[in-house]
Scaffold this motif. Structure first.
Motif, PDB file in Angstrom:
ATOM      1  N   GLY A 180       0.785  -1.222   0.000  1.00 25.94           N
ATOM      2  CA  GLY A 180       0.000   0.000   0.000  1.00 25.94           C
ATOM      3  C   GLY A 180       0.819   1.275   0.000  1.00 25.94           C
ATOM      4  N   SER A 181       2.141   1.183  -0.010  1.00 24.54           N
ATOM      5  CA  SER A 181       2.986   2.377   0.001  1.00 24.54           C
ATOM      6  C   SER A 181       3.027   3.010  -1.375  1.00 24.54           C
ATOM      7  CB  SER A 181       4.412   2.013   0.436  1.00 24.54           C
ATOM      8  OG  SER A 181       4.407   1.534   1.749  1.00 24.54           O
ATOM      9  N   SER A 182       3.215   4.315  -1.404  1.00 29.63           N
ATOM     10  CA  SER A 182       3.340   5.012  -2.685  1.00 29.63           C
ATOM     11  C   SER A 182       4.793   5.423  -2.886  1.00 29.63           C
ATOM     12  CB  SER A 182       2.430   6.232  -2.713  1.00 29.63           C
ATOM     13  OG  SER A 182       2.810   7.145  -1.709  1.00 29.63           O
ATOM     14  N   GLY A 183       5.135   5.808  -4.089  1.00 28.36           N
ATOM     15  CA  GLY A 183       6.491   6.226  -4.392  1.00 28.36           C
ATOM     16  C   GLY A 183       7.444   5.068  -4.602  1.00 28.36           C
ATOM     17  N   LEU A 184       6.899   3.871  -4.748  1.00 29.73           N
ATOM     18  CA  LEU A 184       7.716   2.683  -4.970  1.00 29.73           C
ATOM     19  C   LEU A 184       7.311   2.017  -6.277  1.00 29.73           C
ATOM     20  CD1 LEU A 184       7.388   1.034  -1.437  1.00 29.73           C
ATOM     21  CD2 LEU A 184       9.335   2.336  -2.282  1.00 29.73           C
ATOM     22  N   GLU A 185       8.284   1.557  -7.015  1.00 30.14           N
ATOM     23  CA  GLU A 185       8.027   0.772  -8.216  1.00 30.14           C
ATOM     24  C   GLU A 185       8.246  -0.694  -7.852  1.00 30.14           C
ATOM     25  OE1 GLU A 185      10.374  -0.147 -12.400  1.00 30.14           O
ATOM     26  OE2 GLU A 185      10.989   1.539 -11.152  1.00 30.14           O
ATOM     27  N   VAL A 186       7.288  -1.549  -8.157  1.00 31.19           N
ATOM     28  CA  VAL A 186       7.454  -2.975  -7.917  1.00 31.19           C
ATOM     29  C   VAL A 186       8.300  -3.537  -9.055  1.00 31.19           C
ATOM     30  CG1 VAL A 186       6.306  -5.205  -7.657  1.00 31.19           C
ATOM     31  CG2 VAL A 186       5.246  -3.143  -6.718  1.00 31.19           C
ATOM     32  N   LEU A 187       9.424  -4.142  -8.702  1.00 27.49           N
ATOM     33  CA  LEU A 187      10.320  -4.704  -9.709  1.00 27.49           C
ATOM     34  C   LEU A 187       9.824  -6.069 -10.164  1.00 27.49           C
ATOM     35  CD1 LEU A 187      13.725  -3.732  -8.071  1.00 27.49           C
ATOM     36  CD2 LEU A 187      12.490  -2.542  -9.891  1.00 27.49           C
ATOM     37  N   ASP A 188      10.142  -6.413 -11.389  1.00 28.02           N
ATOM     38  CA  ASP A 188       9.693  -7.664 -11.980  1.00 28.02           C
ATOM     39  C   ASP A 188      10.639  -8.804 -11.572  1.00 28.02           C
ATOM     40  OD1 ASP A 188       8.288  -9.488 -13.483  1.00 28.02           O
ATOM     41  OD2 ASP A 188       9.240  -8.911 -15.371  1.00 28.02           O
ATOM     42  N   VAL A 189      10.544  -9.190 -10.302  1.00 23.31           N
ATOM     43  CA  VAL A 189      11.335 -10.297  -9.761  1.00 23.31           C
ATOM     44  C   VAL A 189      10.339 -11.355  -9.304  1.00 23.31           C
ATOM     45  CG1 VAL A 189      12.948 -11.017  -7.971  1.00 23.31           C
ATOM     46  CG2 VAL A 189      13.174  -8.738  -9.010  1.00 23.31           C
ATOM     47  N   ASP A 190      10.431 -12.532  -9.874  1.00 27.06           N
ATOM     48  CA  ASP A 190       9.494 -13.601  -9.567  1.00 27.06           C
ATOM     49  C   ASP A 190       9.962 -14.376  -8.335  1.00 27.06           C
ATOM     50  OD1 ASP A 190       7.370 -15.372  -9.768  1.00 27.06           O
ATOM     51  OD2 ASP A 190       8.408 -16.657 -11.201  1.00 27.06           O
ATOM     52  N   HIS A 191       9.284 -14.157  -7.217  1.00 30.47           N
ATOM     53  CA  HIS A 191       9.601 -14.864  -5.979  1.00 30.47           C
ATOM     54  C   HIS A 191       8.305 -15.080  -5.207  1.00 30.47           C
ATOM     55  CE1 HIS A 191      11.423 -15.889  -2.136  1.00 30.47           C
ATOM     56  NE2 HIS A 191      12.544 -16.092  -2.806  1.00 30.47           N
ATOM     57  N   ASP A 192       8.139 -16.252  -4.614  1.00 32.50           N
ATOM     58  CA  ASP A 192       6.900 -16.583  -3.916  1.00 32.50           C
ATOM     59  C   ASP A 192       6.685 -15.800  -2.632  1.00 32.50           C
ATOM     60  OD1 ASP A 192       6.204 -18.428  -5.844  1.00 32.50           O
ATOM     61  OD2 ASP A 192       7.043 -20.141  -4.740  1.00 32.50           O
ATOM     62  N   PHE A 193       7.746 -15.426  -1.940  1.00 33.09           N
ATOM     63  CA  PHE A 193       7.588 -14.811  -0.618  1.00 33.09           C
ATOM     64  C   PHE A 193       8.015 -13.350  -0.566  1.00 33.09           C
ATOM     65  CE2 PHE A 193       8.492 -14.151   3.925  1.00 33.09           C
ATOM     66  CZ  PHE A 193       7.294 -14.599   4.453  1.00 33.09           C
ATOM     67  N   TRP A 194       8.954 -12.959  -1.408  1.00 31.98           N
ATOM     68  CA  TRP A 194       9.492 -11.601  -1.349  1.00 31.98           C
ATOM     69  C   TRP A 194       9.034 -10.767  -2.536  1.00 31.98           C
ATOM     70  CZ3 TRP A 194      10.992 -11.109   3.316  1.00 31.98           C
ATOM     71  CH2 TRP A 194      11.647 -12.138   3.971  1.00 31.98           C
ATOM     72  N   ARG A 195       8.900  -9.466  -2.289  1.00 32.97           N
ATOM     73  CA  ARG A 195       8.624  -8.499  -3.355  1.00 32.97           C
ATOM     74  C   ARG A 195       9.755  -7.468  -3.295  1.00 32.97           C
ATOM     75  NH1 ARG A 195       3.231  -6.967  -2.582  1.00 32.97           N
ATOM     76  NH2 ARG A 195       2.632  -8.576  -4.039  1.00 32.97           N
ATOM     77  N   PHE A 196      10.207  -7.051  -4.457  1.00 33.00           N
ATOM     78  CA  PHE A 196      11.308  -6.104  -4.551  1.00 33.00           C
ATOM     79  C   PHE A 196      10.790  -4.782  -5.113  1.00 33.00           C
ATOM     80  CE2 PHE A 196      13.022 -10.291  -4.507  1.00 33.00           C
ATOM     81  CZ  PHE A 196      14.219 -10.189  -3.822  1.00 33.00           C
ATOM     82  N   TYR A 197      11.230  -3.682  -4.496  1.00 27.52           N
ATOM     83  CA  TYR A 197      10.777  -2.345  -4.865  1.00 27.52           C
ATOM     84  C   TYR A 197      11.975  -1.466  -5.203  1.00 27.52           C
ATOM     85  CZ  TYR A 197       6.702  -3.782  -2.060  1.00 27.52           C
ATOM     86  OH  TYR A 197       5.627  -4.443  -1.547  1.00 27.52           O
ATOM     87  N   ARG A 198      11.745  -0.496  -6.058  1.00 22.46           N
ATOM     88  CA  ARG A 198      12.722   0.566  -6.306  1.00 22.46           C
ATOM     89  C   ARG A 198      12.052   1.872  -5.927  1.00 22.46           C
ATOM     90  NH1 ARG A 198      15.913   2.354 -11.795  1.00 22.46           N
ATOM     91  NH2 ARG A 198      17.011   4.042 -10.778  1.00 22.46           N
ATOM     92  N   LEU A 199      12.769   2.678  -5.130  1.00 22.36           N
ATOM     93  CA  LEU A 199      12.233   3.981  -4.741  1.00 22.36           C
ATOM     94  C   LEU A 199      12.296   4.937  -5.913  1.00 22.36           C
ATOM     95  CD1 LEU A 199      12.440   2.967  -1.806  1.00 22.36           C
ATOM     96  CD2 LEU A 199      13.300   5.223  -1.217  1.00 22.36           C
ATOM     97  N   HIS A 200      11.252   5.713  -6.076  1.00 22.76           N
ATOM     98  CA  HIS A 200      11.233   6.778  -7.089  1.00 22.76           C
ATOM     99  C   HIS A 200      11.979   7.977  -6.550  1.00 22.76           C
ATOM    100  CE1 HIS A 200       7.801   5.257  -9.729  1.00 22.76           C
ATOM    101  NE2 HIS A 200       8.141   4.276  -8.922  1.00 22.76           N
ATOM    102  N   ARG A 201      12.475   8.749  -7.413  1.00 23.40           N
ATOM    103  CA  ARG A 201      13.177  10.005  -7.029  1.00 23.40           C
ATOM    104  C   ARG A 201      12.182  11.100  -6.857  1.00 23.40           C
ATOM    105  NH1 ARG A 201      17.971   9.444  -6.232  1.00 23.40           N
ATOM    106  NH2 ARG A 201      19.125   7.842  -7.236  1.00 23.40           N
TER     107      ARG A 201
END
Length: 85
Positions: A64-85
């Motif tokens: 639910g956080s904003s200012g984050l891009e969800v990266l296209d990393v396929d994992h069952d338990f973890w999600r990876f984000y990149r912070l926007h500038r």
């Protein structure tokens, strides 16, 4: 100095000032670096009633956080984000 990549793995939600920490991480990355955060893969929105695992993940995640891009990393338990500038 500035860093090419600044990371936080499964910890931002435990910090007393996560917004401040993310701001400092962004500063550390400078203009050309990136900030990557890994956190639990919870649902984007909490819908009750949820099972006990989903409740735990949603309570301890960046869902639910904003200012984050969800990266296209396929994992069952973890999600990876990149912070926007």
């Amino acid at each position: 100095g500035e860093y090419t990549l600044v990371t936080a793995f499964e910890c931002v939600h435990d910090m007393p000032d996560p917004v401040g920490v993310l701001a400092v991480m962004r500063q550390m990355a400078g203009d050309s670096g990136a900030v990557m955060v890994m956190d639990e893969r919870a649902a984007e929105e909490f819908t009750a009633p949820a099972d006990p695992v989903e409740r735990l993940l949603y309570a301890a995640s960046l869902a639910g956080s904003s200012g984050l891009e969800v990266l296209d990393v396929d994992h069952d338990f973890w999600r990876f984000y990149r912070l926007h500038r």
